[in-house]
Design an enzyme around this catalytic site. Structure first.
Site, PDB file in Angstrom:
ATOM      1  N   TYR A  18       0.797  -1.225   0.000  1.00  0.00           N
ATOM      2  CA  TYR A  18       0.000   0.000   0.000  1.00  0.00           C
ATOM      3  C   TYR A  18       0.833   1.280   0.000  1.00  0.00           C
ATOM      4  CZ  TYR A  18      -3.697  -3.238   1.358  1.00  0.00           C
ATOM      5  OH  TYR A  18      -4.584  -4.286   1.387  1.00  0.00           O
ATOM      6  N   HIS A  23      -4.326   6.214  -0.985  1.00  0.00           N
ATOM      7  CA  HIS A  23      -4.878   6.185   0.367  1.00  0.00           C
ATOM      8  C   HIS A  23      -3.805   6.452   1.428  1.00  0.00           C
ATOM      9  CE1 HIS A  23      -8.644   5.685   2.285  1.00  0.00           C
ATOM     10  NE2 HIS A  23      -8.596   4.412   2.610  1.00  0.00           N
ATOM     11  N   ASN A  71      -9.282   1.385   8.685  1.00  0.00           N
ATOM     12  CA  ASN A  71     -10.588   1.436   9.348  1.00  0.00           C
ATOM     13  C   ASN A  71     -10.501   1.155  10.851  1.00  0.00           C
ATOM     14  OD1 ASN A  71      -9.948  -1.213   8.899  1.00  0.00           O
ATOM     15  ND2 ASN A  71     -11.949  -1.823   8.122  1.00  0.00           N
ATOM     16  N   ASP A  96      -5.971  11.464   3.016  1.00  0.00           N
ATOM     17  CA  ASP A  96      -6.353  11.641   1.619  1.00  0.00           C
ATOM     18  C   ASP A  96      -7.814  12.084   1.549  1.00  0.00           C
ATOM     19  OD1 ASP A  96      -6.809   8.870   2.626  1.00  0.00           O
ATOM     20  OD2 ASP A  96      -7.831   8.630   0.714  1.00  0.00           O
ATOM     21  N   ASN A 117     -12.959   5.910   5.885  1.00  0.00           N
ATOM     22  CA  ASN A 117     -13.049   4.930   6.966  1.00  0.00           C
ATOM     23  C   ASN A 117     -12.120   5.222   8.142  1.00  0.00           C
ATOM     24  OD1 ASN A 117     -15.098   3.398   5.813  1.00  0.00           O
ATOM     25  ND2 ASN A 117     -13.664   2.202   4.601  1.00  0.00           N
TER      26      ASN A 117
END
Length: 193
Positions: A18, A23, A71, A96, A117
């Site tokens: 990631y 994100h 989250n 973001d 989230n």
């Protein structure tokens, strides 16, 4: 900790998979600040994240990158706030934002989660929403069905360059933020981008 302590939390997802995704621009911002300060993050299990601490112009600045998924970000934020007995008024969340174009950066105090989230979990766990946010624009894919794929992929080269400019602009107004001159920081930031 003293009244000048601030907690800066960059939001992102952990892991190399990631690292370069849209994100994770909150991580990019906080990494850029840590690099400027020549400080390194260290794993801190009790804060569910990687943690660093700097003294910057007389301010105790605590930096956190949660190493739990987006989250569950609120778990890390709450652990650190409680440990240092800080008020959420001294909390800046960097994240973001789909509703802003790449290259845009906006400061905002309070508000909802806008479908984010990480923010949703922070608001739920703190039981309040009146903390400061630095929103870094990543643009929108155009349809709600495409959002997950969009945020979990890399930006284009042009968007990357725009996001990096927004990160730099956000760093430039940090002195005003830490001095509690949020209006001045907003004016400077919002008029230059």
């Amino acid at each position: 900790m003293g009244t000048t302590a601030w907690l800066l939390v960059g939001l992102g997802n952990p892991g190399a998979k990631y690292a370069q995704t849209r994100h994770n621009v909150g991580f990019w911002w906080i990494d850029a600040f840590a690099e400027e300060q020549e400080t390194d993050f260290k794993p801190a299990a009790k804060f569910f994240g990687d943690f660093a601490r700097v003294n910057w112009y007389g301010h105790n600045v605590l930096l956190l990158k949660p190493t739990i998924f987006m989250n569950h970000s609120g778990q890390a934020v709450l652990a650190l706030l409680n440990y240092y007995q800080l008020s959420p008024e001294r909390l800046l969340i960097i994240h973001d934002d789909l509703d802003l174009p790449p290259g845009s950066a906006k400061l905002k105090r309070s508000g909802g989660h806008g479908g984010h989230n990480g923010l949703r979990d922070i608001i739920n766990r703190l039981g309040r929403r009146d903390f400061l946010r630095l929103r870094l624009g990543i643009g929108h894919p155009g349809s709600s069905q495409g959002v997950v794929n969009y945020v979990l992929n890399r930006p284009s080269a042009a968007d990357q360059q725009a996001i990096e400019a927004a990160i730099a602009a956000g760093l430039e107004v940090l002195p005003e933020v830490l001095a509690d001159d949020i209006e001045k920081a907003m004016h400077r930031l919002h008029s230059q981008l």
